[in-house]
Design an enzyme around this catalytic site. Structure first.
Site, mmCIF file in Angstrom:
data_model
loop_
_atom_site.group_PDB
_atom_site.id
_atom_site.type_symbol
_atom_site.label_atom_id
_atom_site.label_comp_id
_atom_site.label_asym_id
_atom_site.label_seq_id
_atom_site.Cartn_x
_atom_site.Cartn_y
_atom_site.Cartn_z
ATOM 1 C CG HIS A 475 -26.933 -24.021 15.971
ATOM 2 N ND1 HIS A 475 -26.552 -25.295 15.622
ATOM 3 C CD2 HIS A 475 -28.289 -24.037 15.942
ATOM 4 C CE1 HIS A 475 -27.606 -26.049 15.398
ATOM 5 N NE2 HIS A 475 -28.689 -25.293 15.582
ATOM 6 N NE ARG A 476 -19.940 -18.892 14.964
ATOM 7 C CZ ARG A 476 -18.988 -18.027 15.269
ATOM 8 N NH1 ARG A 476 -18.632 -17.103 14.376
ATOM 9 N NH2 ARG A 476 -18.388 -18.053 16.441
#
Length: 505
Positions: A475-476
């Site tokens: 999700h970065r």
């Protein structure tokens, strides 16, 4: 430097892949007294990534094996010594490093040294596990480093020594005479000639392909022959006219080395309530990688259930297609093509996070990883440049990858540089899962079991082939919208592959 020191050559555990620090000796293919030749495989070792066969870079007779099978050895430690001039008769003295090794093995495994061996000097660090001293007592005196004997190309010799995983022959140290060892007969050694520079795995590859390294044009640093150079030479020979000397075949009929150390069931005593199994090799590396991934990359997993009936029908059609004759066609092939199509439509998902430079690195190529369960544990080899392959080429690459993994012959290079992965948990009858990212990758797709289920199709409930997909992503660098688009595109291709693969290219 004495002639005896030049006579005995030592081979150290090399770094067989990308900074590995240790390897376990799985199997020795030679024993003391056996005659060996340059490029001959002498042992098989297991690193944190794969099992690798190590060729010896000398001609001669095996003088000593330093470690038994099952020992974990640090990179740079001597594992075998070779008598390069056995025709000279029994050795009068052991090399200095052999004497040093005898002392260290006495400290590491006191039960193994020959009777009467002196206690080692205090303060010397022992090797991991000793193989035992030669069948005689030896003593070591401190030795001073001396330069290597002059050679036609000293720089090249030093570089080759580093590539082979051994240092230049050390200066001799005084030692008591070794017990006579009767070597196997061997032809007198020819005068040393300039040898091409190459790592042991590259030498093994060249030998398997029938390529003379002296005829290969090196492209590596300092004139080192690389794997790509060997493959290029093999391709050139294959394309040469029939009058040219043929490339030696890989000899499929030759006996294949046994599968490297599958996990042998541990004998459990009657009534035992617990069994402890050492964590090492692939299992150890997998555990470390999964912990690092799970607690470094913030995982998000999304799911979708899709009707893959048309995919199953396409698989049957492809099996009958003459262009796919002799190739393995299964649903995984279409899933792989669907993922590659989704990446082409959403290229930002094919990226990695550079923590040190605080950058997102978008890859313009796809090295497609396929998670494979092996007797040693989970490995993830990848298909290089999978995005550029046609369907037949992708099918062949998948078949080769699976076969190599099952044989335990996957190389470290085959498991490096992956960008995205598929894990097919459906083969175990599982509906789906929440897969953990392979370190350094941004996404992993889990494919569940394909089952006949009641499904609403064209307004009616019918039995249809249905599966559940799960996409985990970092999700970065992949937000919810991008991850959802990728998963939706994969599902769309599997729901109607012939239409989507044509319209989306």
């Amino acid at each position: 430097m004495t002639a005896n020191t030049e006579r005995f050559r030592e081979f150290k555990m090399p770094d067989v892949g990308e900074g590995l620090t240790e390897a376990e000796i799985l199997k020795w293919y030679v024993q003391p007294g056996d005659t060996v030749s340059d490029g001959q495989v002498v042992c098989e070792v297991e690193t944190a990534k794969a099992a690798v066969e190590l060729p010896i870079p000398y001609d001669g007779v095996v003088h000593e094996l330093r470690f038994p099978e099952g020992t974990t050895v640090d990179v740079g430690q001597v594992i075998i010594s070779v008598d390069t001039r056995p025709e000279a008769g029994p050795a009068e003295e052991a090399p200095a490093s052999t004497a040093a090794h005898a002392e260290s093995t006495a400290q590491a495994a006191p039960a193994l040294p020959a009777e009467g061996e002196e206690e080692p000097a205090q303060g010397r660090q022992a090797v991991l596990v000793g193989y035992g001293a030669a069948p005689s007592s030896t003593k070591r005196r401190p030795r001073k480093a001396r330069p290597e004997a002059s050679a036609p190309a000293p720089v090249a010799a030093a570089l080759q020594a580093e590539l082979n995983g051994h240092a230049p022959a050390p200066a001799p140290a005084a030692a008591v005479p070794c017990a006579p060892r009767v070597p196997a007969p061997a032809a007198p050694a020819a005068p040393a000639a300039a040898r091409p520079l190459a790592k042991p795995p590259v030498r093994k590859l060249a030998k398997d392909l029938g390529i003379d390294l002296a005829s290969v044009t090196p492209t590596g640093p300092d004139g080192v022959v690389t794997r790509d150079d060997v493959h290029a030479a093999a391709t050139a020979l294959t394309a040469a006219p029939a009058a040219a000397a043929p490339v030696a075949p890989e000899a499929p009929a030759a006996p294949v080395a046994p599968e490297a150390a599958p996990q042998v069931p541990v004998a459990v005593p009657a009534g035992a309530r617990e069994t402890r199994i050492p964590v090492k090799g692939v299992r150890k590396a997998t555990a470390q990688a999964m912990v690092a991934s799970a607690f470094t990359a913030p995982h998000v997993t999304e799911f979708v259930t899709v009707d893959v009936t048309r995919t199953m029908k396409l698989v049957e059609k492809l099996k009958a297609d003459p262009d796919m004759a002799g190739l393995r066609v299964n649903p995984l092939l279409i899933v792989a093509k669907a993922l590659l199509t989704a990446i082409r439509r959403n290229p930002d998902v094919n990226a990695s996070w550079d923590e040190e430079n605080q950058e997102i690195v978008v890859k313009h190529y796809v090295n497609l990883g396929i998670a494979a369960a092996t007797p040693r544990g989970l490995i993830v080899p990848n298909i290089k440049d999978a995005h550029a392959k046609t369907l037949p080429e992708l099918s062949q690459a998948l078949a080769d990858l699976v076969a190599t993994a099952r044989e335990g012959k996957t190389s470290p290079a085959d498991m490096s540089g992956g960008t995205v992965t598929i894990t097919n948990v459906g083969v175990f009858g599982v509906d789906t899962g929440t897969p953990i990212l392979n370190p350094g990758e941004s996404a992993i797709l889990a494919v569940g079991a394909i089952k006949l289920q009641p499904w609403v199709h064209k307004g009616k409930v019918k039995p249809r082939h249905v599966t559940t997909l799960a996409l985990s992503f970092d999700h970065r660098l992949v937000d919810g919208e991008l991850g959802s688009k990728v998963l939706a595109d994969i599902a769309a291709v599997l729901e109607d592959p012939q239409r989507r693969l044509v319209t989306w290219g």
